[in-house]
Design a protein around this motif. Sequence first.
Motif, PDB file in Angstrom:
ATOM      1  N   UNK A  61      -2.985  -5.183   2.347  1.00 17.88           N
ATOM      2  CA  UNK A  61      -1.736  -4.615   1.825  1.00 17.88           C
ATOM      3  C   UNK A  61      -1.010  -3.899   2.964  1.00 17.88           C
ATOM      4  N   UNK A  62       0.318  -4.047   3.021  1.00 18.04           N
ATOM      5  CA  UNK A  62       1.127  -3.382   4.049  1.00 18.04           C
ATOM      6  C   UNK A  62       1.739  -2.097   3.494  1.00 18.04           C
ATOM      7  N   UNK A  63       1.957  -1.134   4.369  1.00 19.23           N
ATOM      8  CA  UNK A  63       2.529   0.157   3.936  1.00 19.23           C
ATOM      9  C   UNK A  63       4.048   0.004   3.846  1.00 19.23           C
TER      10      UNK A  63
ATOM     11  N   UNK B 238      -9.263  -9.892  20.133  1.00 21.82           N
ATOM     12  CA  UNK B 238     -10.366  -8.934  20.146  1.00 21.82           C
ATOM     13  C   UNK B 238     -11.140  -8.933  18.825  1.00 21.82           C
ATOM     14  N   UNK B 239     -10.613  -9.638  17.824  1.00 24.70           N
ATOM     15  CA  UNK B 239     -11.295  -9.675  16.527  1.00 24.70           C
ATOM     16  C   UNK B 239     -11.168  -8.381  15.753  1.00 24.70           C
ATOM     17  N   UNK B 240      -9.984  -7.764  15.777  1.00 26.26           N
ATOM     18  CA  UNK B 240      -9.771  -6.488  15.084  1.00 26.26           C
ATOM     19  C   UNK B 240      -9.091  -6.701  13.740  1.00 26.26           C
ATOM     20  N   UNK B 241      -9.369  -5.813  12.796  1.00 28.88           N
ATOM     21  CA  UNK B 241      -8.574  -5.767  11.569  1.00 28.88           C
ATOM     22  C   UNK B 241      -7.243  -5.123  11.900  1.00 28.88           C
ATOM     23  N   UNK B 242      -6.180  -5.536  11.239  1.00 29.51           N
ATOM     24  CA  UNK B 242      -4.895  -4.853  11.414  1.00 29.51           C
ATOM     25  C   UNK B 242      -4.296  -4.523  10.050  1.00 29.51           C
ATOM     26  N   UNK B 243      -3.515  -3.452  10.056  1.00 29.23           N
ATOM     27  CA  UNK B 243      -2.749  -3.059   8.866  1.00 29.23           C
ATOM     28  C   UNK B 243      -1.311  -2.882   9.312  1.00 29.23           C
ATOM     29  N   UNK B 244      -0.368  -3.387   8.515  1.00 30.28           N
ATOM     30  CA  UNK B 244       1.047  -3.118   8.819  1.00 30.28           C
ATOM     31  C   UNK B 244       1.356  -1.699   8.364  1.00 30.28           C
ATOM     32  N   UNK B 245       1.669  -0.822   9.325  1.00 33.62           N
ATOM     33  CA  UNK B 245       1.892   0.589   9.022  1.00 33.62           C
ATOM     34  C   UNK B 245       3.353   0.891   8.757  1.00 33.62           C
ATOM     35  N   UNK B 246       3.610   2.137   8.342  1.00 30.76           N
ATOM     36  CA  UNK B 246       4.961   2.570   8.000  1.00 30.76           C
ATOM     37  C   UNK B 246       5.307   3.794   8.832  1.00 30.76           C
ATOM     38  N   UNK B 247       6.439   3.769   9.510  1.00 30.04           N
ATOM     39  CA  UNK B 247       6.849   4.917  10.324  1.00 30.04           C
ATOM     40  C   UNK B 247       7.759   5.837   9.496  1.00 30.04           C
TER      41      UNK B 247
ATOM     42  N   UNK C 278       4.587 -10.605   6.784  1.00 31.98           N
ATOM     43  CA  UNK C 278       4.472 -11.851   6.014  1.00 31.98           C
ATOM     44  C   UNK C 278       4.425 -13.072   6.937  1.00 31.98           C
ATOM     45  N   UNK C 279       4.981 -12.938   8.124  1.00 35.14           N
ATOM     46  CA  UNK C 279       5.085 -14.093   9.029  1.00 35.14           C
ATOM     47  C   UNK C 279       3.740 -14.534   9.596  1.00 35.14           C
ATOM     48  N   UNK C 280       2.750 -13.628   9.604  1.00 41.84           N
ATOM     49  CA  UNK C 280       1.490 -13.910  10.296  1.00 41.84           C
ATOM     50  C   UNK C 280       0.281 -13.808   9.358  1.00 41.84           C
ATOM     51  N   UNK C 281      -0.737 -14.605   9.673  1.00 42.28           N
ATOM     52  CA  UNK C 281      -1.934 -14.667   8.837  1.00 42.28           C
ATOM     53  C   UNK C 281      -2.667 -13.325   8.796  1.00 42.28           C
TER      54      UNK C 281
ATOM     55  N   UNK D  56       0.864  -1.182   0.000  1.00 40.07           N
ATOM     56  CA  UNK D  56       0.000   0.000   0.000  1.00 40.07           C
ATOM     57  C   UNK D  56       0.898   1.229   0.000  1.00 40.07           C
ATOM     58  N   UNK D  57       0.608   2.197  -0.864  1.00 41.75           N
ATOM     59  CA  UNK D  57       1.451   3.413  -0.943  1.00 41.75           C
ATOM     60  C   UNK D  57       0.726   4.603  -0.316  1.00 41.75           C
ATOM     61  N   UNK D  58       1.502   5.385   0.440  1.00 44.97           N
ATOM     62  CA  UNK D  58       0.990   6.542   1.162  1.00 44.97           C
ATOM     63  C   UNK D  58       1.130   7.791   0.292  1.00 44.97           C
ATOM     64  N   UNK D  59       0.039   8.521   0.089  1.00 47.54           N
ATOM     65  CA  UNK D  59       0.094   9.757  -0.712  1.00 47.54           C
ATOM     66  C   UNK D  59       0.044  10.959   0.220  1.00 47.54           C
ATOM     67  N   UNK D  60       1.163  11.733   0.283  1.00 44.87           N
ATOM     68  CA  UNK D  60       1.238  12.906   1.158  1.00 44.87           C
ATOM     69  C   UNK D  60       0.506  14.099   0.559  1.00 44.87           C
TER      70      UNK D  60
END
Length: 367
Positions: A318-320, A285-294, A309-312, A132-136
């Motif tokens: 898409x990860x940032x 807790x049944x939450x959605x997660x996104x891999x973010x970018x710092x 990639x290691x986890x389901x 996933x790409x971040x648009x500033x």
Amino acid sequence: MKITAIEAIPFAIPYRKPLRFASGEVHAAEHVLVRVHTDDGVVGVAEAPPRPFTYGETQTGIIAVIDQLFAPQLAGLTLLERETARALMDRTVGNPTAKSAVDMAMWDALGKTLDLRVVDLLGAFTDRMRVSHMLGFDSPEAMVAEAERMREAYGISTFKVKVGRSPIELDTAVVRALRERFGAEIELYVDGNRGWTAAEAARAMRQMADLDLLFAEELNPADDVLGRRWLVSQLDVPFIADESVPTAADVTREVLGGSATAISIKTARTGFTGSQQVLHLAEGLGLEVVMGNQIDGQLGTACTLAFGAAHRLTSRRAGELSNFLDMADDLLTEPLEIRDGELAVRPGAGLGVEIDPDKLDRYRTDN
Ligand code: MUC
Ligand code: MG
């Protein structure tokens, strides 16, 4: 497997194109390279990105806390004693990216010692992630043009749009222009970095109700306790907590308080050990997660990728993983390459990446 030394090396690499968002802007990657050395001659690496506008850390502060506190505390531990390392580092409050870089460099060193990839040590679910790409912040025309370039050059089809400006139409016009240009070909979500009030955010989300957003992230401050609950209760997309949840306890508070329904996991702030804690909490807790970018460089991105990639659950979305594309250069011997919208984990042991000594000499700022 015993830790003999931990180095914290400042470096600075300019951005070709600065990233602007509601809580700040980044013109150069002024990060800290962390190297964990062991008595076997193994060196594990990770990077800490100072983000004063998010965590209060600075480059000088990260180096000081590692040199003065963490390095002497952790010397003599083995690479298996990561929980002890965490307990020792947690005697110092705050400093999330400094702690995380030390943790991740230990995992990289462990992988190199055992000749195993970190992605496999962590869970080995898959070996790649969609990007996933971040648009500033920019004009609608410029942001659409950047999305076109990212699609053509890298096959990226998920975009996170930075929002949070006033008037809100500056941002809602961008999201509408992107949806009109690409239709159903792209996934879109927005991140306010706490820039709007709850009322502005609610109005903006109403204006974008027909634009098929995937998520909304940190549209207003979590400190606006009732306003944030009010906002989240009326949204029909998951509301991602990012900088409001630096620890697992913060995740619990925000979610149980009705102020978040999804979370961003950033290895730059919770390392691998802490990110597993947060991930398992999110699963429970049944939450959605996104891999973010710092706003990570390639080394930080390799860390996010290995964990995601290691986890389901973390590899589902898409990860940032693309902020490094805007940097003028980087530290790795072989640059990461996004192809067909995906980034694949490298085959080598540990994180599968190596620091180029010539590049480090060129960009380090302590010599
Ligand atoms: C993001 O997801 O918010 C900008 C500020 C920050 O803390 O992280 C970046 C990206
Ligand atoms: Mg965010």
